[in-house]
Design an enzyme around this catalytic site. Structure first.
Site, PDB file in Angstrom:
ATOM      1  N   ARG A  41       0.809  -1.221   0.000  1.00 40.77           N
ATOM      2  CA  ARG A  41       0.000   0.000   0.000  1.00 40.77           C
ATOM      3  C   ARG A  41       0.842   1.270   0.000  1.00 40.77           C
ATOM      4  O   ARG A  41       0.389   2.316  -0.446  1.00 40.77           O
ATOM      5  CB  ARG A  41      -0.941  -0.011   1.212  1.00 40.77           C
ATOM      6  CG  ARG A  41      -2.014  -1.090   1.112  1.00 40.77           C
ATOM      7  CD  ARG A  41      -3.035  -0.973   2.212  1.00 40.77           C
ATOM      8  NE  ARG A  41      -4.039  -2.031   2.113  1.00 40.77           N
ATOM      9  CZ  ARG A  41      -5.063  -2.156   2.935  1.00 40.77           C
ATOM     10  NH1 ARG A  41      -5.226  -1.301   3.933  1.00 40.77           N
ATOM     11  NH2 ARG A  41      -5.930  -3.135   2.786  1.00 40.77           N
ATOM     12  N   ASP A 154     -14.980   8.957   9.881  1.00 39.95           N
ATOM     13  CA  ASP A 154     -13.909   8.010   9.619  1.00 39.95           C
ATOM     14  C   ASP A 154     -12.594   8.737   9.855  1.00 39.95           C
ATOM     15  O   ASP A 154     -12.557   9.978   9.809  1.00 39.95           O
ATOM     16  CB  ASP A 154     -13.980   7.480   8.187  1.00 39.95           C
ATOM     17  CG  ASP A 154     -13.293   6.131   8.028  1.00 39.95           C
ATOM     18  OD1 ASP A 154     -14.000   5.108   8.002  1.00 39.95           O
ATOM     19  OD2 ASP A 154     -12.044   6.105   7.946  1.00 39.95           O
TER      20      ASP A 154
END
Length: 285
Positions: A41, A154
């Site tokens: 990632r 979030d």
């Protein structure tokens, strides 16, 4: 220089530093087997920055405070997992409309307020809060006087931006019936793709914002009736979970509800909630 060959691997020391940094900032525990995931990632991020190795990336995080401050959000955005669907674990939404909302109406008959405050604390790209909003709207919009609001948050700023837009490809709405699509979404055809955008009446119910669950008190002034925190605490260690559950308890109204994901539990971590089944918990008196 071909960065693809120079950014293949992350060393143990660099992984350990990133693991500890993510834990400190977001409470996410990265087990050793997550090393390859982190490497994968972050490779694209290093290419974007023009940094040729994980050693140089970590050195810059350590030695350049300005870079470290600015990069932290980018790092967290890439490490967090954002798997979600509309009406995922549908029994929770059935609980809302068949048990919880009728109980709220009964409470009004004995002097309770016509008010509902729900917090979706890990909203990802928005499928969950919009599923909540559909359930709330369908139940309450014909009932006068009700004041309903959904907070959706979030830690990842990119998914919050997506959620605010409320636009989804048609395959994301496969769990949603055609009648619900027509009622709650506008169909958009663009470049041979079909998209659906949440209608204004859904967006009006939801207040999207970034919230780090490690930062308490949470930036929500209302006492909450119900908190969704599904498929999040599995990424936290037991001590972080314990602290989070304590903070959720403080944020809920008396006898408020907390809903976790299907693989999550409070067993052995908190005794402040009563287990009702299907990972639904109620704050004890």
């Amino acid at each position: 220089m071909d960065f693809r060959t120079s950014l293949n691997t992350i060393g143990d020391a660099e992984f350990e530093f990133i693991k500890n940094l993510v834990y400190k900032q977001a409470g996410i525990f990265l087990a050793p087997h997550k090393k390859i995931m982190v490497q994968s990632r972050l490779n694209a991020r290093l290419r974007t920055l023009g940094i040729t190795s994980f050693e140089n990336y970590v050195a810059k995080l350590k030695l350049d405070p300005k870079f470290a401050t600015e990069e932290m959000q980018e790092l967290i955005n890439r490490i967090t997992t954002n798997k979600t669907d509309f009406f995922r674990e549908n029994h929770h939404f059935e609980f809302l409309k068949n048990q919880y909302f009728p109980a709220l109406e009964q409470a009004v008959a004995t002097g309770g307020p016509k008010s509902l405050r729900i917090w979706c604390s890990a909203s990802s790209t928005g499928e969950e809060p919009y599923s909540i909003a559909i359930t709330v709207y369908d139940y309450f919009h014909t009932k006068p006087g009700w004041n309903c609001k959904i907070y959706a948050s979030d830690i990842d700023t990119q998914v919050i931006a997506t959620a605010k837009k409320g636009v989804y490809r048609d395959d994301r709405l496969e769990p949603v019936s055609e009648a619900v699509k027509i009622k709650h979404f506008n169909k958009i055809i663009e470049k041979d793709h079909v998209y659906y955008e949440a209608k204004p009446h859904l967006k009006a119910l939801i207040d999207f914002r970034q919230i780090n669950l490690l930062h308490f008190p949470f930036p929500i002034t209302d006492k909450l009736d119900l908190i969704f925190c599904r498929n999040v605490v599995i990424y936290f260690d037991k001590q972080t979970q314990k602290t989070l559950f304590q903070n959720f308890e403080a944020s809920l109204k008396p006898k408020g509800y907390l809903i976790l994901g299907h693989s999550e539990t409070m067993f052995g971590i908190s005794d402040s909630f009563k287990f009702l089944g299907h990972t639904i918990y109620q704050k004890k008196d």
